[in-house]
Write an enzyme that holds these catalytic residues in place. Structure first.
Site, PDB file in Angstrom:
ATOM      1  N   PRO A 155      33.218  39.155  56.982  1.00  0.00           N
ATOM      2  CA  PRO A 155      34.224  38.749  55.996  1.00  0.00           C
ATOM      3  C   PRO A 155      34.389  37.229  55.979  1.00  0.00           C
ATOM      4  CG  PRO A 155      35.340  39.361  58.006  1.00  0.00           C
ATOM      5  CD  PRO A 155      33.849  39.466  58.286  1.00  0.00           C
ATOM      6  N   LYS A 180      24.750  39.335  56.626  1.00  0.00           N
ATOM      7  CA  LYS A 180      25.174  39.104  55.235  1.00  0.00           C
ATOM      8  C   LYS A 180      26.567  38.484  55.313  1.00  0.00           C
ATOM      9  CE  LYS A 180      27.255  40.451  51.936  1.00  0.00           C
ATOM     10  NZ  LYS A 180      28.328  39.571  51.397  1.00  0.00           N
ATOM     11  N   ALA A 182      30.056  36.585  53.989  1.00  0.00           N
ATOM     12  CA  ALA A 182      30.877  36.820  52.792  1.00  0.00           C
ATOM     13  C   ALA A 182      30.490  35.813  51.709  1.00  0.00           C
ATOM     14  CB  ALA A 182      32.351  36.677  53.138  1.00  0.00           C
ATOM     15  N   GLU A 183      30.544  36.256  50.464  1.00  0.00           N
ATOM     16  CA  GLU A 183      30.135  35.400  49.336  1.00  0.00           C
ATOM     17  C   GLU A 183      31.053  34.181  49.203  1.00  0.00           C
ATOM     18  OE1 GLU A 183      30.843  38.582  49.361  1.00  0.00           O
ATOM     19  OE2 GLU A 183      32.111  39.226  47.684  1.00  0.00           O
ATOM     20  N   SER A 234      37.448  44.927  54.950  1.00  0.00           N
ATOM     21  CA  SER A 234      38.568  45.774  54.529  1.00  0.00           C
ATOM     22  C   SER A 234      38.283  47.255  54.794  1.00  0.00           C
ATOM     23  CB  SER A 234      38.825  45.560  53.039  1.00  0.00           C
ATOM     24  OG  SER A 234      37.673  45.922  52.309  1.00  0.00           O
ATOM     25  N   GLU A 256      35.104  47.214  61.965  1.00  0.00           N
ATOM     26  CA  GLU A 256      36.324  46.474  62.351  1.00  0.00           C
ATOM     27  C   GLU A 256      37.080  46.228  61.054  1.00  0.00           C
ATOM     28  OE1 GLU A 256      37.206  45.422  65.383  1.00  0.00           O
ATOM     29  OE2 GLU A 256      35.361  45.616  66.534  1.00  0.00           O
ATOM     30  N   CYS A 290      43.226  39.831  60.591  1.00  0.00           N
ATOM     31  CA  CYS A 290      43.295  41.299  60.542  1.00  0.00           C
ATOM     32  C   CYS A 290      44.367  41.861  61.462  1.00  0.00           C
ATOM     33  CB  CYS A 290      41.945  41.885  60.901  1.00  0.00           C
ATOM     34  SG  CYS A 290      41.323  41.224  62.446  1.00  0.00           S
ATOM     35  N   LYS A 340      46.906  38.632  44.537  1.00  0.00           N
ATOM     36  CA  LYS A 340      47.304  39.844  45.269  1.00  0.00           C
ATOM     37  C   LYS A 340      48.566  39.574  46.103  1.00  0.00           C
ATOM     38  CE  LYS A 340      45.863  42.502  49.202  1.00  0.00           C
ATOM     39  NZ  LYS A 340      45.028  42.541  50.359  1.00  0.00           N
ATOM     40  N   GLU A 387      48.456  45.879  53.648  1.00  0.00           N
ATOM     41  CA  GLU A 387      48.005  44.630  54.254  1.00  0.00           C
ATOM     42  C   GLU A 387      48.114  43.519  53.195  1.00  0.00           C
ATOM     43  OE1 GLU A 387      43.789  44.288  55.250  1.00  0.00           O
ATOM     44  OE2 GLU A 387      44.358  43.492  57.195  1.00  0.00           O
TER      45      GLU A 387
HETATM   46  P1  NAD Z   1      35.803  42.817  52.217  1.00  0.00           P
HETATM   47  O1  NAD Z   1      35.796  44.196  52.770  1.00  0.00           O
HETATM   48  O2  NAD Z   1      36.133  42.654  50.786  1.00  0.00           O
HETATM   49  O3  NAD Z   1      34.395  42.099  52.422  1.00  0.00           O
HETATM   50  C1  NAD Z   1      33.812  41.990  53.691  1.00  0.00           C
HETATM   51  C2  NAD Z   1      32.314  41.896  53.537  1.00  0.00           C
HETATM   52  O4  NAD Z   1      31.828  43.115  52.974  1.00  0.00           O
HETATM   53  C3  NAD Z   1      31.824  40.776  52.630  1.00  0.00           C
HETATM   54  O5  NAD Z   1      30.667  40.195  53.185  1.00  0.00           O
HETATM   55  C4  NAD Z   1      31.476  41.519  51.349  1.00  0.00           C
HETATM   56  O6  NAD Z   1      30.502  40.880  50.564  1.00  0.00           O
HETATM   57  C5  NAD Z   1      30.955  42.828  51.906  1.00  0.00           C
HETATM   58  N1  NAD Z   1      30.986  43.954  50.967  1.00  0.00           N
HETATM   59  C6  NAD Z   1      31.838  44.163  49.930  1.00  0.00           C
HETATM   60  N2  NAD Z   1      31.516  45.298  49.275  1.00  0.00           N
HETATM   61  C7  NAD Z   1      30.440  45.834  49.918  1.00  0.00           C
HETATM   62  C8  NAD Z   1      29.635  46.997  49.705  1.00  0.00           C
HETATM   63  N3  NAD Z   1      29.871  47.844  48.714  1.00  0.00           N
HETATM   64  N4  NAD Z   1      28.619  47.221  50.564  1.00  0.00           N
HETATM   65  C9  NAD Z   1      28.356  46.372  51.582  1.00  0.00           C
HETATM   66  N5  NAD Z   1      29.067  45.252  51.820  1.00  0.00           N
HETATM   67  C10 NAD Z   1      30.107  44.978  50.994  1.00  0.00           C
HETATM   68  O7  NAD Z   1      36.792  42.034  53.180  1.00  0.00           O
HETATM   69  P2  NAD Z   1      37.253  40.520  53.060  1.00  0.00           P
HETATM   70  O8  NAD Z   1      38.194  40.446  51.902  1.00  0.00           O
HETATM   71  O9  NAD Z   1      36.089  39.614  53.132  1.00  0.00           O
HETATM   72  O10 NAD Z   1      38.059  40.342  54.445  1.00  0.00           O
HETATM   73  C11 NAD Z   1      39.365  40.720  54.592  1.00  0.00           C
HETATM   74  C12 NAD Z   1      39.474  42.060  55.286  1.00  0.00           C
HETATM   75  O11 NAD Z   1      38.766  42.040  56.525  1.00  0.00           O
HETATM   76  C13 NAD Z   1      40.895  42.398  55.661  1.00  0.00           C
HETATM   77  O12 NAD Z   1      41.170  43.742  55.353  1.00  0.00           O
HETATM   78  C14 NAD Z   1      40.941  42.195  57.178  1.00  0.00           C
HETATM   79  O13 NAD Z   1      41.934  42.917  57.835  1.00  0.00           O
HETATM   80  C15 NAD Z   1      39.569  42.590  57.567  1.00  0.00           C
HETATM   81  N6  NAD Z   1      39.194  41.989  58.868  1.00  0.00           N
HETATM   82  C16 NAD Z   1      39.120  42.794  59.960  1.00  0.00           C
HETATM   83  C17 NAD Z   1      38.802  42.258  61.203  1.00  0.00           C
HETATM   84  C18 NAD Z   1      38.701  43.143  62.412  1.00  0.00           C
HETATM   85  O14 NAD Z   1      38.116  42.708  63.398  1.00  0.00           O
HETATM   86  N7  NAD Z   1      39.221  44.351  62.399  1.00  0.00           N
HETATM   87  C19 NAD Z   1      38.562  40.897  61.324  1.00  0.00           C
HETATM   88  C20 NAD Z   1      38.641  40.098  60.193  1.00  0.00           C
HETATM   89  C21 NAD Z   1      38.956  40.671  58.954  1.00  0.00           C
END
Ligand code: NAD
Length: 488
Positions: A155, A180, A182-183, A234, A256, A290, A340, A387
């Protein structure tokens, strides 16, 4: 500290930076200004497949990586940590520019990345199997083996730190990796890739494919040739990834995910300290954490005073230029997150929570939100359930320990939690009964490569960090050997 020149914007495969097969690029923005920093090569399925093939080749029996001693992997991990520390000022500036986090947070993210790598280096030659005293005339042992090609989907909230966590866990035990990022924040992972080459990692061991989730990310999670996905992000996307694993090769999925962590403050706590810790528990990295303590439960006897002091503290929080070392909070990552957060703040007002301070966008350049505190929050409000991932504190009132434990657990999440009290019995009761992966007692947010981290319930599957984190990235093999006669 200031914005820096971007050196790497291409896809990294087999130790080379290359353009995308499609020729497409995507922009990455500076969240503090909302202006474009640069264009990055946009990976898609064809690029993800190329990276997976490179990682498969690097994992072949007899390859330089498979033949390398564990101590050799340790040396490479330490060397990469050395290079990250050598270039820390550049990396901190790059992380701040790409993500918007303050230079203080970016320093934590970059140094945390190096620390994860060093922790892995120390563990690489200590992963022992067991000799099993099996019944009968057998000699039996187990050993930990790498799973194979790991796809790491990262992320935007701590790009460097989380890249380090996944590099460390996957490589320490001998896997190969396709990352990969995050974009919204791909730049530090690409720079670290260049350092990995300089450190001497064989081609194909580390590959980085920047791009979007539903294209590049989905190509990895749906691949028949990826053996494990490690995902931080997420809960919503975690669910999609579980499905992609099930619909392809039933690859191992480590998740995670999000949280809505309870922070329980008893009347017998050190009040000023608890206010300060609870403030940071929510506002660190502009609330984009998170495990943020976004449900602050405060015992009724001290509730009003706690709310007053929390409001005063939030009003003092310095929000602005992330490159200024005095700044405590930078912008949110992008327009979507800004919208949001503001929508959830509106829902809090409409549902009857009392807005103590903040509540608005700050300025009109970049994606800043005022430090916001709500009191009189009840469990049924959206701001107490969803969240927010922004600088918004919810303060709820409770009377008894039994009541607060039940309410703290009344959530679909289970990532973290905290308790503030001077009474060891109360501290242990709460610590042992909250259904979450990590509980802090009289502190909030301590994070380290040395501790297992991960969620119960819809906050995740599996652990990262500590010995458990390395084992998560392994297969366990058992070997049973017939012997002529076993003696005790
Ligand atoms: P996100 O889920 O939108 O994106 C995370 C990653 O997933 C990005 O690289 C995105 O490009 C990729 N992704 C999106 N759609 C996908 C798909 N269909 N297939 C494969 N990959 C895909 O999350 P975000 O907005 O970047 O980060 C915020 C979220 O991350 C929050 O919910 C936060 O709680 C969580 N987070 C959790 C932890 C942990 O350790 N538990 C740590 C940091 C962040």
């Amino acid at each position: 500290m200031a914005p820096v020149e971007v050196k790497y914007t291409q896809i990294f495969i087999n130790n080379d930076f290359v353009n995308s097969v499609s020729g497409k690029t995507f922009p990455t923005l500076n969240p503090a200004t909302s202006k474009k920093t640069c264009d990055v090569q946009e990976g898609d399925k064809a690029d993800a497949d190329k990276a997976v093939r490179a990682a498969q080749d690097a994992f072949k029996l007899g390859s330089a990586w498979r033949r390398m001693d564990a101590t050799g992997r340790a040396r490479l991990l330490n060397k990469l940590a050395d290079l990250i520390e050598r270039d820390r000022e550049y990396l901190v500036n790059l992380e701040t520019m790409d993500n918007g986090m303050t230079v203080m947070n970016a320093t934590g993210s970059v140094m945390g990345c190096a620390k994860f790598l060093r922790y892995g280096a120390g563990y690489a030659d200590k992963l022992h199997g067991k000799v099993v005293p099996l019944d009968g005339d057998y000699f039996c042992y187990s050993r930990y083996e790498p799973i194979g090609v790991v796809a790491a989907i990262i992320p935007w909230n701590f790009p460097c730190l989380l890249t380090g966590a996944k590099l460390s866990c996957a490589l320490t035990v001998g896997n190969t990796l396709v990352i990969k990022p995050a974009e919204q924040s791909p730049l530090t992972a690409l720079y670290i890739a260049s350092l990995a080459k300089e450190a001497g990692f064989p081609p194909g061991v580390i590959n980085v494919v920047p791009g979007y989730g539903p294209t590049a990310g989905a190509a990895l999670t749906g691949s028949m040739d990826v053996d494990m996905v490690t995902f931080t992000g997420s809960t919503e996307v975690g669910r999609i990834i579980q499905r992609a694993g099930a619909d392809s090769n039933l690859k191992k999925i480590h998740l995670e995910l999000g949280g809505k962590s309870p922070n329980v403050v008893f009347a017998d706590c050190d009040l000023d300290y608890a206010v300060e810790m609870s403030h940071w528990g929510v506002f660190l990295n502009s609330g984009q954490v998170c495990c943020a303590g976004t449900r602050t439960f405060v015992q009724e006897d001290i509730y009003d005073e706690f709310v007053r002091k929390s409001k005063e503290r939030a009003e003092k929080r310095v929000v602005g230029d992330p490159y200024d070392v005095k700044t405590e909070g930078g912008p949110q990552i992008d327009q979507d997150q800004l919208d949001k957060i503001l929508e959830l703040i509106e829902s809090g007002k409409k549902e009857g929570a009392k807005l103590m301070c903040g509540g608005q966008r700050k300025g009109d350049c970049g994606y800043f939100v005022e430090s916001t505190v709500f009191s009189d929050v009840t469990d049924d409000m959206r701001i107490a359930k969803e969240e927010i991932f922004g600088p918004v504190q919810q303060i709820l009132k409770f009377k008894t320990i039994e009541e607060v434990v039940e309410r703290a657990n009344a959530t679909t999440y289970g990532l973290a939690g905290a308790v503030f009290t001077r009474d060891i019995d109360k501290a242990l009761t709460v610590a042992n009964t909250i259904r979450a992966g990590l509980i802090w007692v009289n502190n909030y947010g301590l994070f380290s490569p040395m501790i297992p981290f991960g969620g119960y319930k819809m906050s995740g599957v599996g652990r990262e960090g500590g010995e458990d984190g390395f084992k998560e990235y392994c297969e366990v093999k058992t070997v049973v050997i017939k012997v002529p006669q076993k003696n005790s």
